[in-house]
Design a protein around this motif. Structure first.
Motif, short mmCIF file in Angstrom:
data_model
loop_
_atom_site.label_atom_id
_atom_site.label_comp_id
_atom_site.label_asym_id
_atom_site.label_seq_id
_atom_site.Cartn_x
_atom_site.Cartn_y
_atom_site.Cartn_z
N UNK A 1 0.84 -1.21 0.00
CA UNK A 1 0.00 0.00 0.00
C UNK A 1 0.87 1.25 0.00
N UNK A 2 0.37 2.28 -0.65
CA UNK A 2 1.03 3.59 -0.65
C UNK A 2 -0.01 4.67 -0.38
N UNK A 3 0.19 5.38 0.74
CA UNK A 3 -0.61 6.57 1.04
C UNK A 3 0.20 7.75 0.58
N UNK A 4 -0.23 8.38 -0.52
CA UNK A 4 0.53 9.44 -1.16
C UNK A 4 0.98 10.50 -0.17
N UNK A 5 2.29 10.76 -0.16
CA UNK A 5 2.94 11.78 0.69
C UNK A 5 2.98 11.40 2.17
N UNK A 6 2.64 10.15 2.50
CA UNK A 6 2.75 9.71 3.89
C UNK A 6 3.63 8.46 4.03
N UNK A 7 3.22 7.32 3.43
CA UNK A 7 3.99 6.10 3.68
C UNK A 7 3.80 5.05 2.60
N UNK A 8 4.78 4.11 2.55
CA UNK A 8 4.67 2.85 1.83
C UNK A 8 4.61 1.75 2.86
N UNK A 9 3.73 0.77 2.65
CA UNK A 9 3.60 -0.33 3.61
C UNK A 9 3.53 -1.67 2.89
N UNK A 10 4.29 -2.64 3.42
CA UNK A 10 4.23 -4.01 2.93
C UNK A 10 3.75 -4.92 4.07
N UNK A 11 2.92 -5.89 3.71
CA UNK A 11 2.42 -6.85 4.70
C UNK A 11 2.68 -8.26 4.21
N UNK A 12 3.19 -9.11 5.11
CA UNK A 12 3.40 -10.52 4.86
C UNK A 12 2.64 -11.30 5.94
N UNK A 13 1.87 -12.29 5.53
CA UNK A 13 1.11 -13.07 6.50
C UNK A 13 1.08 -14.55 6.18
N UNK A 14 1.04 -15.37 7.22
CA UNK A 14 0.89 -16.81 7.07
C UNK A 14 -0.19 -17.29 8.04
N UNK A 15 -1.15 -18.06 7.53
CA UNK A 15 -2.21 -18.63 8.35
C UNK A 15 -2.20 -20.14 8.17
N UNK A 16 -2.13 -20.87 9.28
CA UNK A 16 -2.11 -22.32 9.20
C UNK A 16 -3.04 -22.90 10.25
N UNK A 17 -3.83 -23.89 9.85
CA UNK A 17 -4.72 -24.59 10.78
C UNK A 17 -4.36 -26.06 10.82
N UNK A 18 -4.01 -26.54 12.00
CA UNK A 18 -3.70 -27.94 12.22
C UNK A 18 -4.90 -28.61 12.86
N UNK A 19 -5.51 -29.53 12.15
CA UNK A 19 -6.66 -30.26 12.68
C UNK A 19 -6.15 -31.45 13.50
N UNK A 20 -6.44 -31.42 14.79
CA UNK A 20 -5.99 -32.47 15.69
C UNK A 20 -7.03 -33.57 15.80
N UNK A 21 -8.29 -33.17 15.88
CA UNK A 21 -9.42 -34.10 15.93
C UNK A 21 -10.63 -33.38 15.37
#
Length: 435
Positions: free
Chosen positions: A219-239
């Motif tokens: 994302x870029x908010x003009x004249x304020x900031x650049x932002x990068x986001x990295x995400x990981x979502x994992x679901x382990x089914x136990x039962x």
């Protein structure tokens, strides 16, 4: 009035379409009337500055119309969102500091307020383009819905699912309307008093396996900031009724344009490393959610670097617009505090229970505690804060009032970086399908 405007817009956009195509447009249309009754009480327990207490009660109505698409290779449609709020109880002294109800010229709460949002949409295959009123829920931009009416944005967004297991999203936002306002504003970051021209964003979610999702957004908010986001979502089914969810998030936010040059009005508020209001932040968090039957236990940790506070879009500093109120894509963005100050390290835990496991469907409860330290402010280093939140929700399952939702939120915050606060919110909500 709202129906007339919708009809006129639809007619202009579809006058050249065949009768059959227009029939598909109407047959797939849906409309609902959402109602939310909201009591808000925020008590500042220390300090002499106003407000010592904000206490208000309002009724909100949201007419949400979503058309179908015209038939053919390229489908056209239009959505409309009519919002109206009615003040039920307020007072000049108790309205001070409000971010729920707009203010009159004498700083009293208005009796009622309303706004209309229209969104045109075009669909080709599995790709959709929307332009007009948007309520985004993305890691780099989350519309706030924490009061009687939601915050809305104006702009364009394209969403594509052409590739298997990959959803791509991009767009440009140009204006915002606060949750307690009817005035459209430009965009800004926390503490910025000059409006940005636009907010550009893009990214996507990749379902690597049925249990693992990877995310990247820019994302870029003009004249304020650049932002990068990295995400990981994992679901382990136990039962069958047991699982462990892992949620990893990382934000990299750097100054851009006039914020980099320290131009007055584009500087953010609060602590910055060189005292120049320049955005420079790295924020990461790791969260585990263990569920067993109706039980859910959350434990997590978040770290904010000390160059500046974590920031995303925030129009609250734009004068006279009533645009206060913002949401952040952080687990720590809670009832009162967001735990996003420069240098802040936060440990948090939550216990939630769904009473459906005990034969009481519709009843849910949770309690959460957060503790932050190492906060850097303009008045000192290594400050601390904590917050405890309780929530209770129930949706009636039968009878005349089936579907009515009741909610209570209670928060208590003690902070060396801001005022101590106690907060209560009570809501009654109901949705009626119209078509």
């Amino acid at each position: 009035m709202i129906k007339k405007e919708i009809a006129a817009t639809v007619a202009l956009g579809c006058f050249a379409l065949s009768t059959n195509a227009f029939a598909d447009f109407l047959s797939d249309s849906k409309a609902t009337l959402g109602m939310r009754n909201y009591y808000f009480n925020n008590d500042n327990r220390d300090g002499v500055a106003a407000p010592s207490k904000t206490e208000e009660w309002a009724q909100g109505f949201m007419l949400d119309y979503k058309s179908g698409y015209t038939d053919g290779t390229i489908g056209f449609g239009i959505d409309a969102l009519g919002l109206m709020g009615v003040t039920l109880d307020s007072g000049k002294g108790r309205h001070v500091g409000s971010t729920m109800i707009p203010s009159e010229s004498d700083n009293r709460a208005v009796d009622q307020w309303s706004r209309l949002g229209l969104t045109g949409k075009v669909k080709i295959s599995k790709t959709e383009l929307r332009y007009g009123t948007l309520i985004p829920k993305l890691p780099i931009l989350v519309a706030n819905d924490g009061r009687v009416l939601p915050q809305t944005f104006e702009g364009g967004q394209i969403t594509s699912g052409e590739f298997k297991d990959l959803t791509l999203i991009g767009g440009r936002i140009e204006h915002a309307t606060g949750r307690g306002s009817t005035d459209q504003t430009g965009l800004a970051a926390m503490g910025g008093t000059r409006e940005s021209d636009h907010f550009d964003f893009g990214g996507g979610d990749w379902k690597v396996t049925k249990d693992l999702t990877a995310q990247y957004y820019y994302a870029n908010l003009d004249n304020y900031y650049n932002q990068q986001f990295f995400g990981l979502l994992h679901t382990l089914t136990i039962a069958d009724d047991q699982s462990l969810k892992t949620d990893l998030r990382y934000f990299k936010t750097d100054s851009s344009g006039k914020n980099s040059s320290g131009t007055s009005g584009y500087r953010i508020s609060g602590y910055t490393k060189n005292g120049d209001g320049e955005i420079d932040n790295r924020t990461w968090s790791a969260t585990l959610i263990y569920t067993l039957g109706g039980h859910a236990i959350t434990a997590g940790y978040q770290s904010v670097s000390d160059g500046s506070s974590f920031t995303q879009l925030n129009q609250g500093s734009l004068a006279g617009k009533g645009a206060g109120g913002t949401s952040l894509y952080l687990y720590t963005d809670r009832l009162i505090q967001s735990f996003n100050r420069a240098g802040e390290r936060t440990s948090f835990g939550q216990y939630a229970y769904d009473f459906a496991a005990m034969g009481l469907p519709g009843l849910k409860a949770s309690v959460m505690y957060l503790s932050g330290d190492n906060i850097k402010t303009t008045s000192g280093d290594n400050q601390k804060e904590w917050e405890r939140d309780i929530s209770l929700d129930y949706i009636l399952q039968s009878g005349t009032f089936k579907g009515v939702g009741l909610g209570w939120r209670n928060g208590k915050s003690n902070s060396e970086a801001s005022r101590d606060q106690d907060q209560n919110r009570v809501t009654v909500s109901y949705s009626i399908p119209l078509m």
